[in-house]
Design a protein around this motif. Structure first.
Motif, mmCIF file in Angstrom:
data_model
loop_
_atom_site.group_PDB
_atom_site.id
_atom_site.type_symbol
_atom_site.label_atom_id
_atom_site.label_comp_id
_atom_site.label_asym_id
_atom_site.label_seq_id
_atom_site.Cartn_x
_atom_site.Cartn_y
_atom_site.Cartn_z
ATOM 1 N N VAL A 72 0.902 -1.235 0.051
ATOM 2 C CA VAL A 72 0.047 -0.016 -0.235
ATOM 3 C C VAL A 72 0.964 1.161 0.002
ATOM 4 O O VAL A 72 0.562 2.154 -0.783
ATOM 5 C CB VAL A 72 -1.086 0.152 1.123
ATOM 6 N N PRO A 73 1.955 1.398 0.900
ATOM 7 C CA PRO A 73 2.585 2.551 0.856
ATOM 8 C C PRO A 73 3.454 2.691 -0.451
ATOM 9 O O PRO A 73 3.549 3.800 -0.936
ATOM 10 C CB PRO A 73 3.804 2.320 1.836
ATOM 11 N N ILE A 74 3.737 1.435 -1.243
ATOM 12 C CA ILE A 74 4.602 1.844 -2.580
ATOM 13 C C ILE A 74 3.686 2.305 -3.460
ATOM 14 O O ILE A 74 3.825 3.045 -4.282
ATOM 15 C CB ILE A 74 5.054 0.443 -2.896
ATOM 16 N N LYS A 75 2.474 1.725 -3.514
ATOM 17 C CA LYS A 75 1.328 2.186 -4.180
ATOM 18 C C LYS A 75 1.206 3.584 -4.248
ATOM 19 O O LYS A 75 0.918 4.486 -5.384
ATOM 20 C CB LYS A 75 -0.139 1.527 -4.138
ATOM 21 N N GLU B 270 7.775 10.630 3.055
ATOM 22 C CA GLU B 270 7.329 10.981 4.386
ATOM 23 C C GLU B 270 5.812 11.095 4.695
ATOM 24 O O GLU B 270 5.467 10.968 5.867
ATOM 25 C CB GLU B 270 7.994 12.171 4.811
ATOM 26 N N ASN B 271 5.056 11.224 3.624
ATOM 27 C CA ASN B 271 3.688 11.352 3.836
ATOM 28 C C ASN B 271 2.792 9.913 3.851
ATOM 29 O O ASN B 271 1.662 10.147 4.217
ATOM 30 C CB ASN B 271 2.998 12.293 2.489
ATOM 31 N N VAL B 272 3.464 9.063 3.452
ATOM 32 C CA VAL B 272 2.854 7.578 3.380
ATOM 33 C C VAL B 272 3.484 6.341 4.355
ATOM 34 O O VAL B 272 2.818 5.556 4.463
ATOM 35 C CB VAL B 272 2.679 7.005 2.089
ATOM 36 N N VAL B 273 4.475 6.729 4.869
ATOM 37 C CA VAL B 273 5.461 5.651 5.542
ATOM 38 C C VAL B 273 6.399 6.301 6.405
ATOM 39 O O VAL B 273 6.998 7.035 6.060
ATOM 40 C CB VAL B 273 6.008 4.663 4.495
ATOM 41 N N ASP B 274 6.470 5.728 7.672
ATOM 42 C CA ASP B 274 7.377 6.095 8.596
ATOM 43 C C ASP B 274 8.410 5.128 8.350
ATOM 44 O O ASP B 274 8.573 4.119 8.504
ATOM 45 C CB ASP B 274 6.768 5.950 9.973
ATOM 46 N N PRO B 275 9.640 5.903 7.889
ATOM 47 C CA PRO B 275 10.697 5.108 7.629
ATOM 48 C C PRO B 275 11.541 4.311 8.813
ATOM 49 O O PRO B 275 12.011 3.217 8.671
ATOM 50 C CB PRO B 275 11.906 6.087 7.118
ATOM 51 N N LYS B 276 11.077 4.795 9.983
ATOM 52 C CA LYS B 276 11.657 3.823 10.878
ATOM 53 C C LYS B 276 11.157 2.476 11.165
ATOM 54 O O LYS B 276 11.370 1.793 11.875
ATOM 55 C CB LYS B 276 11.313 4.403 12.393
ATOM 56 N N ALA C 201 14.030 3.997 -4.707
ATOM 57 C CA ALA C 201 13.830 3.495 -5.923
ATOM 58 C C ALA C 201 12.498 3.523 -6.507
ATOM 59 O O ALA C 201 12.509 3.923 -7.771
ATOM 60 C CB ALA C 201 14.440 2.044 -5.924
ATOM 61 N N PHE C 202 11.327 3.319 -5.855
ATOM 62 C CA PHE C 202 10.302 3.436 -6.164
ATOM 63 C C PHE C 202 9.696 5.213 -6.289
ATOM 64 O O PHE C 202 9.206 5.286 -7.142
ATOM 65 C CB PHE C 202 9.329 2.879 -5.104
ATOM 66 N N ALA C 203 10.325 6.047 -5.429
ATOM 67 C CA ALA C 203 9.950 7.135 -5.409
ATOM 68 C C ALA C 203 10.557 7.902 -6.896
ATOM 69 O O ALA C 203 10.090 8.648 -7.795
ATOM 70 C CB ALA C 203 10.700 8.138 -4.427
ATOM 71 N N ARG C 204 11.781 7.533 -7.340
ATOM 72 C CA ARG C 204 12.534 7.935 -8.612
ATOM 73 C C ARG C 204 11.591 7.278 -9.755
ATOM 74 O O ARG C 204 11.224 8.078 -10.608
ATOM 75 C CB ARG C 204 13.798 7.192 -8.705
ATOM 76 N N GLU D 245 7.650 8.943 -14.047
ATOM 77 C CA GLU D 245 6.215 8.561 -14.723
ATOM 78 C C GLU D 245 5.595 9.920 -14.696
ATOM 79 O O GLU D 245 4.908 10.245 -15.641
ATOM 80 C CB GLU D 245 5.358 7.579 -13.738
ATOM 81 N N HIS D 246 5.445 10.664 -13.485
ATOM 82 C CA HIS D 246 4.725 11.868 -13.304
ATOM 83 C C HIS D 246 5.360 13.055 -14.220
ATOM 84 O O HIS D 246 4.602 13.846 -14.780
ATOM 85 C CB HIS D 246 4.661 12.423 -11.960
#
Length: 666
Positions: free
Chosen positions: A627-630, A639-645, A655-658, A663-664
Motif C-alpha cells: 500500500v505505501p509503495i502504491k 514521508e507522507n505515506v510511510v514512517d521510515p523507522k 527507487a520507487f520514488a524515482r 512517470e509523473h
C-alpha cells in the motif's frame, strides 16, 4: 489460478497420528462431556462455532485452567464490546507454572533453551523450577520499586530468556507488558513504548546478528530519556562494561533483581479482561497503534492453538524464529502454558552457514519449527537439503507465516525437508495475537492452501454486498467474537479507532483485510491484502497469486506488484523484481516471468511492466509494503505515506520514488 481444488494433498496424517494427537483426545472428550456427535474435524469445527459458549467452556474445563470461574461464558456477544467470562479471575502466569501431568517434574523439565549464534554468548537451559524462581524474584523487585497492577513494564530486548522472564514477572503482578527488538532504532522504540508512559524499562546491552555484535548501550540511554527516565534494568547479554549506565540513578543490573526475596510473590489473579500486554501495529502509515489484549482471552486462545492445533505438550520443543517486536514472540511464549520447551534465539537464521536454522532444529530436537516463506524460498534457491544434511526426525510440523507460502514451496519442503513433515501455514495477526486459519494434525495439507479454519473461529468470505461466498474470492470476515480480540486500542478513549479498523465496512462483523477463497475440502486460500487489491477491468486479484508464480524462479529473489488507477482512467499494474546475483532483466527473462504468471495464475495477472529494483521494502515483521509503495508511485512523498523507522530498508523506498517522479514527469 485462485483455487487449487484439483490438487492432491501433499501430506495427510496416518490413523496412528490422528489417534495420538491432542485434538483427537479433545474431540472424544467433547463427545463424552457434552453428549454430541463430532466424528471428525469439520464436525468439531462446526460445533465449536455453532455452540460458541460450550466450546470455550470446554477449553477451560479440558485444560483445567487455574482460576475462579464466574457464572457465564459470554456476558455480551456484540462486536465490538463482547464480554468474555464476566466475574472470572485468572492470571496467565499461574497456568505456566501449573502441574502439567502425572510425570511432570519442574526441576527437570526444560522451559527455555536460550541460544545465540556461534561465537556469541553460551547456550543456556532454564528449568520450569528455575524460571518460576526468577520470575517470582523479579516480580518482588518490581513491587519493591512501586510497580502496581495496570502499570506498564516495557522491554527493549533481543529474543533472549530475560525477555520472557520480564514479561512473566510483570504479568504475574498485574502489570502490563510491551516490548520491541533492539534492531529498532531508539526513536522507533520510543514511538511505540513511549505511548505507554512505562514505570520500568528492561533493556540489554546489545545483541548479535550475522557475526556482528551490536552495542546498544547508547540506544538504551536514548530510549530511557525518551520514555521519561523510568526505573531501568540492564541485561548484560554481550558482557559489555555497564559502568556508565549502572552509575546513573535509577538504573540497575537485571541479574541482581531476579534474586529478590520472593516468598510472597505468587501470581495474583486478576479479572479475565485485565490487560496482559500491548502489541503494536507496524506503524508504516502513522504512529503505531497499541492493541491491548487480556489475560483470560489470550490464555484460552493460546491453549487452544498451542495444544490442539500445533499438538504441543510437555517436553516438546517449540521454536519459532521471531523477535519481541512480532506477535509470534508472544505466540511462542505460549508454549510454556502446556509444559513445552521454547527456544529463544538471538541471531541470524543464515549465519554462520545458510542452514543455521535447520542445524538448531536438529540439535535441539525441535517438534514444531516456525519460519517465513522468504526463508524457505532462500533455502530453495541456495539448493539446501535440510532433511539430508541434518537429523530432523523429531520435526513434525513446519509453521509458516508473515506472507503467503506459494504452492511450489510445499513441494520443496516435502522433497528436501521430509515427506513426514506437515507444512503448517497459519494466518491471523497482531490483532488477535493468534491465527484464524492454519493446521491441525487431523487434516490433510494441500499445496498453496491453509488446511483448516481454527476451532472457535466463525470465519466467512463476504462479497462487496456483505453476502457470504464459497469457492470465489471474498473478504475474510469473523462473524462471532473471539476471546483474544483486542480489549481496546491504547489512547482510543471513545473506541472510534478500534471500530474504524475492523467494523467500518460490515457493522458488527470483523473485516480483517485479506482476500480469501473457501474451498470444498475445508481449506482456505489467501490471495493477499484486500486494501492492496489488484482490480483489472472489474476483476479482483490477489498479489499472492503473482508472487507464487514469480518467486520460485531461480533468477528472482523477490517481487512486489501493485495496481494503480491512473488520472486518465487507465490502470497500470507494474511488477517490481529483485534479481538474484549474476542475473539481469533482459527480454528473455521478462518473457519467462510473464509466461510463469500466465501459466500459474492467469493471463489477466500478467503485469503491464516488469521493473528491476535493488530491494523490496518490508515492515520489520516481514510484510511487503504494497500500500505505501502504491501511494508513492501515485506521486505522494515518502514521508507522507510511510514512517521510515518502521521499514527494514528505508533506502529501498527511494527507487520507487524515482520511478514515480519519472512517470509523473513523462
Amino acid at each position: 489460478m485462485t483455487s487449487h481444488e484439483n490438487a492432491e494433498p501433499i501430506w495427510s496424517p496416518t490413523e496412528d497420528q490422528v489417534a495420538a494427537s491432542r485434538v483427537e483426545d479433545f474431540r472424544r472428550w467433547v463427545e463424552r462431556e457434552y453428549q454430541v456427535e463430532v466424528p471428525d474435524y469439520p464436525a468439531l469445527l462446526a460445533w465449536s462455532v455453532d455452540r460458541l459458549e460450550d466450546f470455550w467452556d470446554a477449553i477451560w474445563r479440558y485444560f483445567e485452567v487455574a482460576g475462579e470461574r464466574g457464572t457465564d461464558v459470554l456476558g455480551a456477544s456484540a462486536m465490538p464490546g463482547a464480554q468474555w467470562f464476566p466475574g472470572t479471575q485468572v492470571n496467565f502466569v499461574e497456568q505456566v507454572f501449573a502441574d502439567h501431568g502425572d510425570d511432570w517434574d519442574p526441576t527437570r523439565a526444560i522451559a527455555i533453551r536460550d541460544h545465540a549464534e556461534p561465537g556469541g554468548p553460551a547456550a543456556r537451559e532454564i528449568t520450569y523450577a528455575e524460571l518460576q524462581e526468577r520470575v517470582a524474584g523479579l516480580a518482588g523487585w518490581l513491587r519493591s520499586v512501586g510497580v502496581r497492577p495496570g502499570d506498564r513494564v516495557v522491554g527493549y530486548l533481543p529474543n533472549i530468556a530475560e525477555a520472557v522472564i520480564g514479561f512473566l514477572a510483570a504479568a504475574s503482578i498485574g502489570a502490563i507488558w510491551s516490548g520491541c527488538g533492539q534492531d529498532y532504532s531508539a526513536q522507533a522504540a520510543v514511538d511505540r513504548l513511549g505511548q505507554l508512559a512505562p514505570t520500568v524499562l528492561i533493556a540489554a546491552d546489545g545483541y548479535r546478528y550475522a557475526g556482528k555484535e551490536h552495542d546498544r548501550r547508547a540506544a538504551i540511554a536514548e530510549v530511557r530519556a525518551g520514555l521519561g527516565e523510568p526505573t531501568t534494568l540492564v541485561v548484560s547479554r554481550l558482557g559489555l562494561d555497564l559502568g556508565d549506565l549502572a552509575a546513573v540513578d535509577g538504573v540497575h543490573v537485571f541479574a541482581d533483581a531476579t534474586v529478590h526475596d520472593a516468598a510472597e510473590d505468587a501470581p495474583v489473579r486478576v479479572p479475565f479482561d485485565h490487560p496482559l500486554w500491548v502489541l503494536f501495529s507496524s506503524g508504516t502509515t502513522g504512529m503505531p497503534k497499541g492493541l491491548v489484549h487480556g489475560h483470560g482471552g489470550v490464555l484460552l486462545e493460546h491453549l487452544k492453538q498451542i495444544a490442539l492445533h500445533s499438538d504441543l505438550g510437555p517436553g516438546d520443543v517449540f521454536f519459532w524464529y521471531t523477535s519481541p517486536s512480532w506477535m509470534m514472540w508472544n505466540y511462542q511464549v505460549a508454549g510454556l502454558l502446556v509444559g513445552a520447551t521454547i527456544v529463544c534465539y538471538d541471531g541470524s537464521p543464515g549465519h554462520p552457514e545458510r542452514d543455521q536454522l535447520w542445524r538448531l532444529a536438529a540439535d535441539l530436537q525441535v517438534k514444531v519449527l516456525g519460519t517465513s516463506p522468504a526463508y524457505l524460498q532462500a533455502c530453495e534457491r541456495n539448493q539446501l537439503n535440510p532433511g539430508t544434511d541434518h537429523d530432523l526426525s523429531h520435526l513434525r510440523a513446519l509453521g509458516v507465516t508473515g506472507s503467503v507460502l506459494p504452492p511450489a514451496s510445499f513441494g520443496w519442503v516435502r522433497d528436501h525437508v521430509g515427506a513426514d513433515v506437515a507444512v503448517a501455514p497459519i494466518s491471523g495477526g497482531t490483532d488477535v495475537v493468534s491465527a484464524f486459519v492454519g493446521w491441525v494434525p487431523m487434516a490433510s495439507v494441500w499445496p498453496g492452501e491453509l488446511s483448516v479454519v481454527c476451532l472457535g473461529t466463525a470465519l466467512a468470505a463476504y462479497d462487496h454486498r456483505g453476502q457470504p461466498v464459497h469457492g470465489e474470492v471474498g473478504e475474510l470476515v469473523i462473524t462471532k467474537p473471539m476471546p483474544s480480540m483486542p480489549l481496546f486500542f491504547w489512547n482510543d478513549p471513545d473506541g472510534s479507532r478500534y471500530a474504524d479498523a475492523y467494523f467500518d465496512l460490515f457493522p458488527g462483523i470483523w473485516r480483517h483485510g485479506d482476500w480469501i477463497t473457501l474451498t470444498d475440502h475445508g481449506s482456505v486460500v489467501i490471495h493477499g491484502r484486500s486494501d492492496s487489491t489488484l482490480n483489472r477491468q472489474g476483476v479482483r486479484m490477489g498479489s499472492a497469486d503473482i508472487y507464487a508464480a514469480v518467486e520460485p524462479l531461480t533468477e528472482v529473489a523477490e517481487a512486489l506488484v501493485v495496481g494503480l488507477e491512473m488520472p486518465d482512467g487507465g490502470y497500470w499494474m507494474p511488477l517490481f523484481v529483485v534479481l538474484t546475483g549474476g542475473h539481469e532483466l533482459d527480454d528473455a527473462l521478462a518473457e519467462r516471468i510473464r509466461s510463469a504468471i500466465r501459466t500459474t495464475a492467469s493471463p489477466r495477472h500478467v503485469p503491464d511492466d516488469i521493473i528491476a529494483v535493488p530491494a523490496i521494502p518490508h515492515t520489520r515483521t516481514g510484510k511487503k509494503l504494497e500500500v505505501p509503495i502504491k501511494r508513492i508511485l501515485q506521486g505522494q512523498a515518502i514521508e507522507n505515506v510511510v514512517d521510515p523507522k518502521s521499514v527494514d530498508d528505508p533506502d529501498a523506498l527511494e527507487a520507487f520514488a524515482r520511478h514515480a517522479r519519472r512517470e509523473h514527469r513523462d
